[in-house]
Enzyme design. Structure first.
Site: not given
Ligand code: MOS
Length: 752
Positions: A238-239, A643, A645, A648, A715, A717-719
C-alpha cells in the site's frame, strides 16, 4: 514460550500468499458481476466541450457509460468540499469528484466509467468513448515558472533567532535540494468490487483503513456506517496509497446500484498514476551554522512542496528536522506550490523521506566544511532534551546505533578525503552515513479476544496487514498474553465489521493495535479465570489461578485444559473487547477516533518526544568511466523499542533501505512539461531498485525499552528504514567523487 513476543516467527500468511490461496480485493467473485473500465483525460487543464458515448454504448455487452453528464447522483458534495479530504479530517484522497462537472483539473482525470458483461467489452467501450476538450496552459512540474505559492503558516516555527545566529557563526552551509515526484506502485493494483443488498453496500477494496473508508463512504452516500461493509483481508502493498478513498470506488458503487448487480473495476497500472495519489516533488533550502568545534548554532529549513489545484496538500518535512540535533536557534517554513496534478498523498514516510535527503546531506556538507568526521559531528550535537519543547525523549538510542553501526561497517578504516578510497579494480569507493528517524504516535484502538469451547483463541480487529506481518505479530502478542502456542491463535483483520482499529499509516499498527490486542487478551484471561474459579477450581479465587501452556493452573499444582474450563461456560465462548485509549486522549476524542476520525497523539506530547531512530551506513562503488553508482554494501542499526518479531521487523527495515537505493538513484515520475502529464506510467520505465541493485544488507535492532509510547513499548518500524537512505548514498557519492549531488534521483548524467 515459542512464538511469544520477540521471537522470529515466520509470517503466518506466507504459504497462502505463495500458493495463491490468499484472496486480495479483486479476487473475490460474485455471481452476475459486471466489469468496468476507465477513460481518462488527455489534457491537464480546461474543460470537456463534448462527449459522445454512442460508439461506446454500441459495443456488444455494454451496460452503462457513466460520465459527468449522467452522474446525477445525490452525493453529499457540500460535505465533501468541506471536509472530504483525508488531510483535513475526511477520508477521500481528494475532495474533487472527477465526474462532478466538465472541468478538467489534471491529466489522467477520470472522465468516464464504462461497465459491461465482460472486461474486454468494458475496455473497448472505454476506448470508444469520444471526448473533446478545450485545454488551457497547465503546469505539472515544480520547476515551472510562475506557480502559485501558498504558505502553510501552522508549520512555521522559530526557536531563538536562527538568521542572526547563522550570520554570526564561523562555519556554515547554505544550499538548495530538489526531490522528484514518485508513485507508490504497490504490486496489487487498485480495485473495487461493489454490491448492494437491501440498501446495504459491500465493498471489496484494498484498504489501509477499513474504518475510515466505511465512515467516508457512508457519508458520501448519506448512509449509516453500519450499512457499509469494507472487506479486505490481504493487501498487496500500500505504502500510503490505500489509506484514503479513491473516487473510482464511489463511481463503481454508483454503477452497481443503478445496474442492480455487482460491478468490479481493476485499475490498470497506467491509470494508477493519476487515479490515486503520489509523493509530491519538493524544493528545500537548508542553512546550517556551527562553531569551529562543530557545535550547531543555527538550523534553517524551508520547504516548498507540490500540491494539486483541488486540495491543499502539505507534507511538512520541516516538522521533523528540529527534533534531531541540539540547536539553540531554529527556523522552519513550509510552503505549497500549486500545480495541475492529481492530489498528492501519503507515500512511505511522506514528510521525512524527501526532508531527510536534504537535511542529512546538509549535515554532511557541514561536516566537510568543519573538516570533521560526519558521525562525530552528529554525536557532538546529540540532544538530551527535545530542542523545541524541552521535554525528554521517551527513548533515544541514536548514539548507540551509530556506535554499533560504525563497528559493523568498519567506519574506522575510512579515509576522509574525497576520492581517496578505491577498490581492487580501481573503482572509486565512497562511504557515507545518515540518520534515520520516524515519529511515533499514539492512536486509540479496539480489539476482541474470544476463547472457543475447544480452547482456541481468536483475536479480531479492524486493523490491517500490508504484507508486513500484522497477522503474525498479533498472534504472538495474544499467545504471549494467554500462555498458549502461537499456532493456537487465529487472527482476523481487514474487515470493517470487526472492532474498530487504526489506520495502517504513520507506522502505528504494531504498537497501538497490538496494545489493544494485548489488553483484550488480558481481559479474556480474567473472564476465563473467573469461570474456572466458579467451576472446576471451585474453592480457589480467580486471583490464585494462572493460565500457561494452554491450561489453567491451580495453586495446589492441579491443572485443567482450557476446554475443560470452558465446559462450565453457558454460552460456549468467553469473549472480551478491550480499548487501548492512550492517556493523551479525552474520551470524546477516543470515541471520534474509533468511528474513523484521524486522531494521533505525538510525536511530541506535553511530556515526551517520541521517535524511532537509526544509523545508516552505505558504500558506493563508482566506475570512473561510465560512471554508474552501485551500492554493494549497506548497514542499518535501529532502535525502535520492543521488537515484536525480529524477522518481520528486519524485513521491513531492509525493505525501506532497499527502497532508499531506488529513491536515491533511480526512482522518479518523469513529467512531460509540455503536456503537464506523467510520462513513465508503467513499471518498465518507472525504475525501482531490484535484486541486481542490492547486495549486502545488514540490519541490526538494538534492545531498547520505552514505557511511554504504548502498552507494548513498540515504536515505529514500518517507515523508518527508508528515511535518510538517499542522503547516506549521496554522502557516499560525495566521498567517492568530491561531487555533491543535491537533486534526486542522482543519475549517471549528473556525474559525467
Ligand atoms: Mo504510510 S505513507 O503513513 O501509509
Amino acid at each position: 514460550m515459542d512464538g511469544s513476543i520477540g521471537t522470529p516467527v515466520v509470517r503466518r500468511d506466507a504459504a497462502a500468499k505463495a500458493t495463491g490461496a490468499a484472496r486480495y480485493a479483486a479476487d473475490f467473485h460474485q455471481a452476475g458481476t459486471a466489469y468496468a473500465a476507465l477513460t481518462t483525460s488527455t489534457v491537464a487543464r480546461g474543460r470537456i466541450t463534448r462527449i459522445d458515448s454512442a460508439a461506446a454504448e454500441a459495443v456488444p455487452g455494454v451496460q452503462m457509460v457513466l460520465t459527468h453528464q449522467g452522474l446525477n447522483e445525490p452525493l453529499d458534495a457540500a460535505t465533501l468540499a468541506e471536509d472530504g479530504f483525508i488531510m483535513t479530517g475526511g477520508h477521500f484522497q481528494s475532495s474533487f469528484n472527477p465526474l462532478s462537472s466538465a472541468e478538467i483539473m489534471y491529466a489522467g482525470q477520470i472522465v468516464g466509467l464504462t461497465v459491461a458483461d465482460t472486461q474486454e467489452a468494458a475496455e473497448e467501450a472505454a476506448r470508444k468513448l469520444s471526448v473533446d476538450y478545450e485545454a488551457v496552459e497547465a503546469h505539472a512540474s515544480i520547476e515551472d515558472e510562475g506557480l502559485e505559492e501558498k504558505p502553510s503558516e501552522k508549520h512555521s516555527l522559530d526557536v531563538g533567532d536562527a538568521p542572526a545566529a547563522f550570520a554570526r557563526a564561523p562555519v556554515k552551509v547554505d544550499q538548495t535540494y530538489m526531490t522528484a515526484p514518485q508513485h507508490h506502485n504497490p504490486i496489487e493494483l487498485y480495485a473495487t468490487t461493489a454490491s448492494w443488498n437491501d440498501g446495504k453496500l459491500t465493498l471489496y477494496v484494498p484498504s489501509q483503513w477499513v474504518i475510515g473508508k466505511r465512515a467516508g463512504i457512508a457519508k458520501v452516500f448519506g448512509m449509516a456506517p453500519e450499512d457499509v461493509h469494507i472487506i479486505n483481508p490481504y493487501i498487496g502493498g500500500g505504502f500510503g496509497s490505500k489509506a484514503s478513498i479513491l473516487w473510482h470506488t464511489v463511481l463503481v458503487a454508483i454503477a452497481a446500484r443503478r445496474l442492480g448487480r455487482p460491478v468490479k473495476l481493476v485499475v490498470p497500472r497506467s491509470h494508477m498514476f493519476t487515479v490515486g495519489s503520489f509523493r509530491p516533488a519538493t524544493r528545500q533550502h537548508i542553512a546550517l551554522a556551527a562553531e569551529r568545534d562543530g557545535t550547531l548554532q543555527a538550523l534553517i529549513h524551508e520547504e516548498w512542496g507540490q500540491t494539486g489545484r483541488t486540495d491543499d496538500v502539505v507534507f511538512p518535512g520541516v516538522t521533523v528536522t528540529p527534533h534531531m540535533y541540539a540547536c539553540p536557534n531554529i527556523r522552519v517554513r513550509e510552503t505549497m506550490l500549486v500545480t495541475d496534478v492529481n492530489t498528492p498523498g501519503f507515500m512511505r514516510a511522506p514528510n521525512e523521506t524527501p526532508s531527510f535527503f536534504a537535511f542529512e546531506s546538509a549535515v554532511d556538507e557541514l561536516a566537510v566544511a568543519l573538516d570533521m568526521d560526519p558521525v562525530a559531528l552528529r554525536l557532538k550535537n546529540e540532544p538530551t532534551r527535545d530542542p523545541v519543547k524541552g521535554v525528554p525523549y521517551s527513548s533515544r538510542s541514536l548514539v548507540q546505533c551509530y556506535e554499533r553501526g560504525m563497528e559493523l561497517f568498519g567506519w574506522d578504516r575510512r579515509t576522509p578525503a574525497p576520492g581517496s578510497m578505491k577498490d581492487v579494480n580501481g573503482a572509486l569507493l565512497g562511504w557515507g552515513c545518515a540518520t534515520a528517524t520516524y515519529p511515533c504516535s499514539k492512536v486509540p484502538a479496539l480489539a476482541r479476544a474470544t476463547i472457543a469451547m475447544d480452547g482456541r483463541l481468536t483475536v479480531g480487529a479492524a486493523a490491517h496487514d500490508l504484507g508486513t506481518g500484522t497477522y503474525t505479530i498479533l498472534a504472538q502478542i495474544a499467545a504471549d498474553a494467554l500462555g498458549t502456542e502461537v499456532g493456537q491463535v487465529q487472527v482476523q483483520l481487514g474487515d470493517s465489521d470487526l472492532p474498530s482499529s487504526t489506520v495502517a499509516g504513520g507506522s502505528v499498527t504494531a504498537g497501538n493495535a497490538g496494545s489493544a490486542v494485548q489488553m483484550a487478551c488480558h481481559a479474556v484471561r480474567e473472564k476465563l479465570l473467573a469461570l474456572a474459579a466458579a467451576g472446576p477450581f471451585m474453592g480457589f479465587g480467580a486471583g490464585q489461578l494462572k493460565v500457561a501452556g494452554g491450561r489453567v493452573l491451580g495453586p495446589d499444582g492441579s491443572s485443567k485444559s482450557i476446554a475443560e474450563v470452558m465446559d462450565a461456560s453457558a454460552t460456549g465462548i468467553v469473549e472480551a473487547t478491550a480499548e487501548w485509549a492512550p492517556k493523551d486522549f479525552a474520551s470524546e476524542q477516543v470515541r471520534d477516533s474509533l468511528k474513523g476520525g484521524m486522531a494521533m497523539a505525538g510525536p511530541v506530547t506535553e511530556t515526551h518526544a517520541m521517535f524511532s531512530f537509526g544509523a545508516l551506513f552505505t558504500e558506493v562503488r563508482i566506475d570512473p568511466l561510465t560512471p554508474t553508482v552501485r551500492v554493494p554494501r549497506m548497514v542499518g542499526v535501529f532502535a525502535a523499542g520492543t521488537i515484536l518479531n525480529p524477522r518481520t521487523a528486519r524485513s521491513n527495515l531492509a525493505g525501506g533501505m532497499v527502497w532508499g537505493v531506488g529513491h536515491a538513484l533511480m526512482e522518479a515520475t518523469e513529467i512531460d512539461r509540455k503536456r503537464a502529464s506523467f510520462a513513465n506510467t508503467d513499471l518498465a520505465t518507472y525504475h525501482v531498485a531490484s535484486c541486481a541493485d542490492v547486495r549486502d544488507v545488514t540490519v541490526e535492532m538494538l534492545d531498547e525499552t520505552d514505557t511511554e509510547v504504548n502498552a507494548l513499548g513498540a515504536k515505529a518500524v514500518g517507515e523508518l528504514g527508508i528515511v535518510g537512505m538517499a542522503a547516506a548514498i549521496g554522502n557516499a557519492v560525495y566521498h567517492a567523487t568530491g561531487r555533491r549531488l543535491r537533486k534526486l534521483p542522482m543519475l549517471v548524467d549528473d556525474l559525467l
